[in-house]
Design a protein around this motif. Sequence first.
Motif, PDB file in Angstrom:
ATOM      1  N   UNK A 680       0.849  -1.191   0.000  1.00  0.00           N
ATOM      2  CA  UNK A 680       0.000   0.000   0.000  1.00  0.00           C
ATOM      3  C   UNK A 680       0.883   1.238   0.000  1.00  0.00           C
ATOM      4  N   UNK A 681       0.457   2.247  -0.740  1.00  0.00           N
ATOM      5  CA  UNK A 681       1.170   3.525  -0.775  1.00  0.00           C
ATOM      6  C   UNK A 681       0.176   4.654  -0.528  1.00  0.00           C
ATOM      7  N   UNK A 682       0.628   5.658   0.207  1.00  0.00           N
ATOM      8  CA  UNK A 682      -0.209   6.818   0.516  1.00  0.00           C
ATOM      9  C   UNK A 682       0.417   8.050  -0.131  1.00  0.00           C
ATOM     10  N   UNK A 683      -0.444   8.864  -0.777  1.00  0.00           N
ATOM     11  CA  UNK A 683       0.001  10.067  -1.476  1.00  0.00           C
ATOM     12  C   UNK A 683      -0.839  11.253  -1.018  1.00  0.00           C
ATOM     13  N   UNK A 684      -0.277  12.447  -1.137  1.00  0.00           N
ATOM     14  CA  UNK A 684      -1.022  13.677  -0.845  1.00  0.00           C
ATOM     15  C   UNK A 684      -0.836  14.653  -1.995  1.00  0.00           C
ATOM     16  N   UNK A 685      -1.795  15.601  -2.074  1.00  0.00           N
ATOM     17  CA  UNK A 685      -1.726  16.627  -3.118  1.00  0.00           C
ATOM     18  C   UNK A 685      -2.537  17.822  -2.673  1.00  0.00           C
ATOM     19  N   UNK A 695       4.054   7.581   2.296  1.00  0.00           N
ATOM     20  CA  UNK A 695       4.178   6.360   3.088  1.00  0.00           C
ATOM     21  C   UNK A 695       4.009   5.149   2.188  1.00  0.00           C
ATOM     22  N   UNK A 696       4.748   4.108   2.501  1.00  0.00           N
ATOM     23  CA  UNK A 696       4.622   2.846   1.762  1.00  0.00           C
ATOM     24  C   UNK A 696       4.771   1.706   2.753  1.00  0.00           C
ATOM     25  N   UNK A 697       3.976   0.668   2.567  1.00  0.00           N
ATOM     26  CA  UNK A 697       4.089  -0.520   3.405  1.00  0.00           C
ATOM     27  C   UNK A 697       4.047  -1.748   2.518  1.00  0.00           C
ATOM     28  N   UNK A 698       4.715  -2.810   2.952  1.00  0.00           N
ATOM     29  CA  UNK A 698       4.832  -4.001   2.123  1.00  0.00           C
ATOM     30  C   UNK A 698       4.076  -5.191   2.669  1.00  0.00           C
ATOM     31  N   UNK A 709      -4.685  -2.434   8.796  1.00  0.00           N
ATOM     32  CA  UNK A 709      -3.540  -1.581   8.498  1.00  0.00           C
ATOM     33  C   UNK A 709      -3.718  -0.194   9.118  1.00  0.00           C
ATOM     34  N   UNK A 710      -2.736   0.213   9.899  1.00  0.00           N
ATOM     35  CA  UNK A 710      -2.687   1.553  10.480  1.00  0.00           C
ATOM     36  C   UNK A 710      -1.334   2.138  10.110  1.00  0.00           C
ATOM     37  N   UNK A 711      -1.337   3.139   9.258  1.00  0.00           N
ATOM     38  CA  UNK A 711      -0.094   3.719   8.755  1.00  0.00           C
ATOM     39  C   UNK A 711       0.137   5.093   9.379  1.00  0.00           C
ATOM     40  N   UNK A 725      -3.847   0.510  -2.957  1.00  0.00           N
ATOM     41  CA  UNK A 725      -3.762  -0.770  -2.259  1.00  0.00           C
ATOM     42  C   UNK A 725      -3.589  -1.834  -3.332  1.00  0.00           C
ATOM     43  N   UNK A 726      -2.433  -2.475  -3.338  1.00  0.00           N
ATOM     44  CA  UNK A 726      -2.070  -3.364  -4.442  1.00  0.00           C
ATOM     45  C   UNK A 726      -2.649  -4.766  -4.251  1.00  0.00           C
ATOM     46  N   UNK A 727      -3.340  -5.240  -5.281  1.00  0.00           N
ATOM     47  CA  UNK A 727      -3.872  -6.604  -5.306  1.00  0.00           C
ATOM     48  C   UNK A 727      -2.724  -7.609  -5.325  1.00  0.00           C
TER      49      UNK A 727
END
Length: 752
Positions: A680-685, A695-698, A709-711, A725-727
Amino acid sequence: MQRFLLVCSVLLSCVFFAQNRLNLIPYPQNVEWLKGEFIIPKNFKLDQDLPRQETEFFKKQTRNLLAFGTGKKETAHLVNVLFAPQSEGKPRENEKYAIEISPRQIIISSNTKQGYFLALQTLTQLLRQYKDSGKIPAMKIEDKPKFAWRGMHLDVCRHFFTVDEVKQYIDYLAMYKLNTFHWHLTDDQGWRIEIKKYPKLTQIGSRRKESMIGAYVDNTFDGKPYGPYFYTQDQIREVVKYAAERHITVVPEIEMPGHALAALSAYPELACTKGPFEPATQWGVFDDVFCPKEETFAFLENVLNEVMQLFPSQYIHIGGDECPKTRWKECAHCQELIRKNNLKDEHGLQSYFIHRIEKYVNSKGRKIIGWDEILEGGLAPNAAVMSWTGIKGGVEAAKSGHFAVMTPGAYCYFDHYQGDPATEPNAFGGFTPLDKVYSYQPVPEELNAEQAKYILGVQANLWTEYILDFKQVQYMIFPRLMALSEVAWGTSDPKNYKEFEGRVINEFRTLDEMGVNYAKSIYNINGKVIPAGNGVAYELSTSQNPSGIRYTTDGTEPQANSQTYSNPVPVSKSMTIKSGYFENGQLKSAVSSQGFIVSKTTGKKIDLEQQPSENYSFGGAFTLVDGIIGNQRQLGKTWLGFQGKDVVATIDFGQAKPFSEVYFNTLDNKGSWIHFAKSAQVFVSDNGTDFKMIKETGKEEILAAKGKIRLQVGNQKAKYLKIKIENAGIIPAGNPGADSKAWLFVDEIGAN
């Protein structure tokens, strides 16, 4: 037009409504009101030359309503007129009928005995509706179905049902004018049909050492041997004859090339590996399937020979669904077969398999039908498709000139929940309430008029992983079977759902008299989260008078003096809303409870780059920001499911908001092809165009968190939040469904 005027008149006169509304399911194509009334006589006279078999069934159905006489004094009577020869190749015309009720007599006109039988089902419902008054308004009904295939399926492999119970099931179909019974007789968990040439199929394949119990995520077992359970060939003939007497075609299903563990347990030489095998104790999909070698085809042809002797149906269902290719990839024989026949890959090998079976079945004057995976690698020349994964398979079949039966899981899977999962018995998952079934339109919009002719009809399916007895069968099909019947007949109108709902409630009296254990979810409070200002509100509804709804917002049980519901309840903070329906101070429904966890994403605008599967899309993207955390034991209506797709969601806060944590939940149940997210990766804009990953989690972190998941993302402030959120992708070897696309389930995306 007559029906429209009738519905309008309800608004003008409750008395007229009570006297003139027809509580018929499915509703006829045309009703014309005439002058006068037919007085139901003490002794109901039948003409002596009426079709015997159909008339005897009518007598059985109405034995508590009518007394039948043959004396000269009875003047009111039933006459049948066969007014035209049978229409060859036009099943809908053969099912056409008319009923004319005058003060003196009832006349049924029909092309065939089948039409006469359907007319009697309508007449039976009319007699029940008007039995208290003792008189039926004069009317003329002209009717015929829209669809030739009006089907209901029953899985007897996961759990078995007796001959008498199967007969009851068929009677339910007959009552509501369904004409096809799809009998699912073989699967991984049990082989349920006697094949004399292969006795070990029932000696070994009809039993399993234990059964999976509890919710699908529990993976617990009862430790109790199950079986042997199967139908003898004499019992099969008995059921087929019983159905034929009710003008219902029984379509048998013999699964191939997948879902074959019960057969391989008896004859392991038909697999790609040596085994040993045993009937499955879990639910799901398994790698060991039929190997496409000559001895396998000889076996299947011999099985089908006996099946076709027992079932006179035009179509033989050969399954074809959920066939993992793992063993074929590792099998030297399969790889040689692919090379020798210039097949593209293992999907081409599945097409080769289906083509061979179809050619054999066609040689016996029959046709095959299979689940939409038989489209893989190219559809066999004369095959029909049963479209279950959505409407895509049916659309593809119809556009290529193949017949299709529409049975998409999102609308037609009756193993799904039909009410609030928290108050319903354990079910497979999904959320398919009565109104959703009723809203289904079987002909896809993508088809033109010529292509639409290839849509044979519609069917609902009842898989029985979580259905332990026949009482639960009744609970899962009623009242949804009524909605299916009207959809299949072609007279459903989603805009008038409440009118249909009233007819359903009226029909409950009949089910009560029959001792049927139907679901009463229709009486419970339905809750729906809706956007409201800068957040959400909880909208409550019921089939009863909404002024009877009482609710609380502090988690306490609702009482007769609790708040009266009038408008959607604002949800501005984390809370639990409980509600119930009260009459005269007494609780008349189950108590519905819904918890909310409000975060900075709750109720905000959300966009998804890829849409969820139709079967698990209830509420759409808004489900991910509705403030509801999904129950891991119930897929129900609080999760979105994506097969082979990533979740890429962009949330617009409306203005820059500070936050330091992002959370979501995902599921894991490999037996059902459901896998945790891969990453999972989190982005802002600030502008919605230029995004920065924060943020990235594997996979390891997701596994360690068991999908919750709590990031922690540090102190952020942004107008837009994007999460990818990657399948898990293609399911790896050694797992159920290997080489197929994994499912990814996600509930709520929150930020604090």
